[in-house]
Design a protein around this motif. Structure first.
Motif, PDB file in Angstrom:
ATOM      1  N   GLN A 224       0.830  -1.202   0.000  1.00 56.45           N
ATOM      2  CA  GLN A 224       0.000   0.000   0.000  1.00 56.45           C
ATOM      3  C   GLN A 224       0.867   1.255   0.000  1.00 56.45           C
ATOM      4  O   GLN A 224       0.531   2.268  -0.641  1.00 56.45           O
ATOM      5  N   ALA A 225       1.981   1.222   0.718  1.00 52.34           N
ATOM      6  CA  ALA A 225       2.882   2.374   0.756  1.00 52.34           C
ATOM      7  C   ALA A 225       3.454   2.660  -0.629  1.00 52.34           C
ATOM      8  O   ALA A 225       3.535   3.821  -1.051  1.00 52.34           O
ATOM      9  N   ALA A 226       3.841   1.609  -1.348  1.00 55.40           N
ATOM     10  CA  ALA A 226       4.393   1.783  -2.688  1.00 55.40           C
ATOM     11  C   ALA A 226       3.358   2.340  -3.652  1.00 55.40           C
ATOM     12  O   ALA A 226       3.679   3.140  -4.544  1.00 55.40           O
ATOM     13  N   SER A 232       8.699   6.596  -3.003  1.00 59.02           N
ATOM     14  CA  SER A 232       9.241   6.356  -1.665  1.00 59.02           C
ATOM     15  C   SER A 232      10.248   5.214  -1.711  1.00 59.02           C
ATOM     16  O   SER A 232       9.874   4.062  -1.975  1.00 59.02           O
ATOM     17  N   TRP A 233      11.508   5.522  -1.431  1.00 57.40           N
ATOM     18  CA  TRP A 233      12.526   4.471  -1.407  1.00 57.40           C
ATOM     19  C   TRP A 233      12.182   3.423  -0.347  1.00 57.40           C
ATOM     20  O   TRP A 233      12.266   2.220  -0.617  1.00 57.40           O
ATOM     21  N   TYR A 237      11.736  -0.406  -1.461  1.00 58.48           N
ATOM     22  CA  TYR A 237      12.795  -1.315  -1.015  1.00 58.48           C
ATOM     23  C   TYR A 237      12.243  -2.385  -0.078  1.00 58.48           C
ATOM     24  O   TYR A 237      12.500  -3.587  -0.269  1.00 58.48           O
ATOM     25  N   ASN A 238      11.494  -1.971   0.938  1.00 57.03           N
ATOM     26  CA  ASN A 238      10.984  -2.951   1.900  1.00 57.03           C
ATOM     27  C   ASN A 238       9.982  -3.906   1.267  1.00 57.03           C
ATOM     28  O   ASN A 238       9.946  -5.093   1.616  1.00 57.03           O
ATOM     29  N   TYR A 239       9.189  -3.392   0.338  1.00 63.84           N
ATOM     30  CA  TYR A 239       8.260  -4.276  -0.394  1.00 63.84           C
ATOM     31  C   TYR A 239       9.058  -5.301  -1.186  1.00 63.84           C
ATOM     32  O   TYR A 239       8.737  -6.495  -1.196  1.00 63.84           O
ATOM     33  N   GLY A 240      10.132  -4.852  -1.812  1.00 62.47           N
ATOM     34  CA  GLY A 240      10.985  -5.769  -2.559  1.00 62.47           C
ATOM     35  C   GLY A 240      11.601  -6.844  -1.684  1.00 62.47           C
ATOM     36  O   GLY A 240      11.658  -8.020  -2.070  1.00 62.47           O
ATOM     37  N   VAL A 241      12.051  -6.458  -0.508  1.00 57.90           N
ATOM     38  CA  VAL A 241      12.671  -7.426   0.411  1.00 57.90           C
ATOM     39  C   VAL A 241      11.690  -8.541   0.757  1.00 57.90           C
ATOM     40  O   VAL A 241      12.059  -9.732   0.773  1.00 57.90           O
ATOM     41  N   LYS A 260      16.113   4.098  -8.477  1.00 54.15           N
ATOM     42  CA  LYS A 260      15.907   5.388  -9.149  1.00 54.15           C
ATOM     43  C   LYS A 260      15.824   6.524  -8.139  1.00 54.15           C
ATOM     44  O   LYS A 260      16.212   7.658  -8.427  1.00 54.15           O
ATOM     45  N   VAL A 261      15.324   6.212  -6.947  1.00 47.11           N
ATOM     46  CA  VAL A 261      15.194   7.231  -5.902  1.00 47.11           C
ATOM     47  C   VAL A 261      16.530   7.443  -5.202  1.00 47.11           C
ATOM     48  O   VAL A 261      16.922   8.575  -4.909  1.00 47.11           O
ATOM     49  N   MET A 262      17.250   6.343  -4.921  1.00 51.35           N
ATOM     50  CA  MET A 262      18.548   6.425  -4.231  1.00 51.35           C
ATOM     51  C   MET A 262      19.576   5.616  -5.020  1.00 51.35           C
ATOM     52  O   MET A 262      19.852   4.451  -4.701  1.00 51.35           O
ATOM     53  N   PRO A 263      20.134   6.227  -6.074  1.00 50.42           N
ATOM     54  CA  PRO A 263      21.012   5.482  -6.985  1.00 50.42           C
ATOM     55  C   PRO A 263      22.347   5.049  -6.388  1.00 50.42           C
ATOM     56  O   PRO A 263      23.065   4.263  -7.012  1.00 50.42           O
ATOM     57  N   GLU A 264      22.690   5.547  -5.193  1.00 52.36           N
ATOM     58  CA  GLU A 264      23.965   5.177  -4.583  1.00 52.36           C
ATOM     59  C   GLU A 264      23.759   4.332  -3.324  1.00 52.36           C
ATOM     60  O   GLU A 264      24.633   4.317  -2.448  1.00 52.36           O
ATOM     61  N   ASP A 265      22.630   3.649  -3.231  1.00 48.98           N
ATOM     62  CA  ASP A 265      22.354   2.867  -2.029  1.00 48.98           C
ATOM     63  C   ASP A 265      22.816   1.421  -2.215  1.00 48.98           C
ATOM     64  O   ASP A 265      22.319   0.694  -3.076  1.00 48.98           O
TER      65      ASP A 265
END
Length: 308
Positions: A224-226, A232-233, A237-241, A260-265
């Motif tokens: 739902q957050a996504a 929202s990174w 990210y957490n949905y992906g995990v 795309k949101v945090m390209p250096e993470d």
């Protein structure tokens, strides 16, 4: 401008405006030490004027000389309170105390940060944002008993305040009340229709659900957050995990969106590498893992990337 102002100072060394604007000219040229020197001259000749103290604080903050910035801001506040005009300028006094609070935060001095926000509220009563910041400072100072009623007080006036909702959840979790924290987040969600705010609250709920061992509820919260805030990174990210073990292809989509949101993470690259590995895309997994190793600082996580 600099040369003209230097000439004006030479003609009348006691001329306040000439020193003041010469300091600003030096600042604009990047000559911060010269600017500080000009403001020092003003402080010697006009110790009750707040302007030179404030300008010095701006420079010290830019130079990350936090202790000096705090000292100059404190002097600016004291000068403002002495002046018959500025001591009635509540917006100025609020802004000075907010700036002071921000410098205390950089120093990790949360108790003094909280006190500065308390003072700022005297000049800007009813500003709930300042109350939340005070509550956050008290939380970071581990003064949970003081932080909780303040934050609930904000929610009593503004039931959908996302900042207060997240902070209440943080406090309750720290007090080993994660289940109650979930209920409080749900209450705030019921009163907030701003997509970005909702995403923050849903991510916070998802993390709490995970802590409580409720994986399905956590997965749905992150989903739902996504949807609420695709940018929202934390949501992507957490949905992906959580998608990764059973649906690596869908997880890969989420990790790519997070990147795309945090390209250096580094953690996102590790997620991409794990998804590619599960899909038997070995070359892509290796490339993403190499990027993760370069970016990650935690040894255990870097070792996971090296393994991939």
């Amino acid at each position: 401008a600099r040369n003209t102002l230097e000439a004006a100072v030479a003609l009348d060394y006691a001329y306040f405006d000439a020193h003041f604007f010469l300091g600003k000219a030096y600042y604009d040229l990047g000559d911060f030490e010269a600017a500080l020197s000009e403001y020092d001259q003003l402080i010697r000749t006009s110790p009750d004027r707040l302007e030179p103290y404030y300008q010095q604080a701006v420079i010290y903050a830019r130079l990350r000389r936090t202790d000096d910035a705090i000292r100059s801001l404190s002097s600016a506040v004291a000068a403002a309170l002495k002046d018959e005009v500025t001591n009635k300028n509540t917006e100025l006094l609020a802004d000075l105390n907010i700036a002071l609070a921000q410098q205390y935060r950089l120093k990790l001095d949360y108790n003094n940060e909280a006190q500065a926000y308390t003072t700022a509220q005297q000049y800007r009563p009813g500003d709930l944002g300042l109350v939340v910041k005070q509550g956050q400072a008290l939380f970071d100072a581990t003064n949970l008993a003081a932080a909780l009623p303040l934050t609930f007080g904000v929610l009593s006036k503004q039931a959908g305040n996302a900042d207060a909702g997240v902070l209440v959840a943080d406090i309750l979790e720290k007090q080993n009340q994660a289940d109650r924290a979930v209920r409080e987040v749900i209450r705030v969600l019921e009163n907030n229709r701003i997509p970005r705010d909702r995403a923050r609250l849903l991510v916070r709920r998802g993390l709490l659900e995970l802590k409580l061992g409720r994986g399905a509820a956590a997965l749905e919260s992150f989903r739902q957050a996504a949807v609420s805030d695709p940018g929202s990174w934390a949501a992507r990210y957490n949905y992906g995990v959580l998608l990764l073990p059973k649906n690596p292809s869908a997880a890969l989509t989420e990790f790519r969106a997070a990147l795309k949101v945090m390209p250096e993470d580094g953690n996102t690259f590790l997620g991409i590498a794990s998804a590619h590995s599960a899909l038997r895309n070995d070359a892509n997994a290796y490339a993403a893992a190499r990027s993760a190793v370069k970016l990650l600082k935690d040894d255990a996580t870097r070792n996971s990337a090296r393994f991939l």
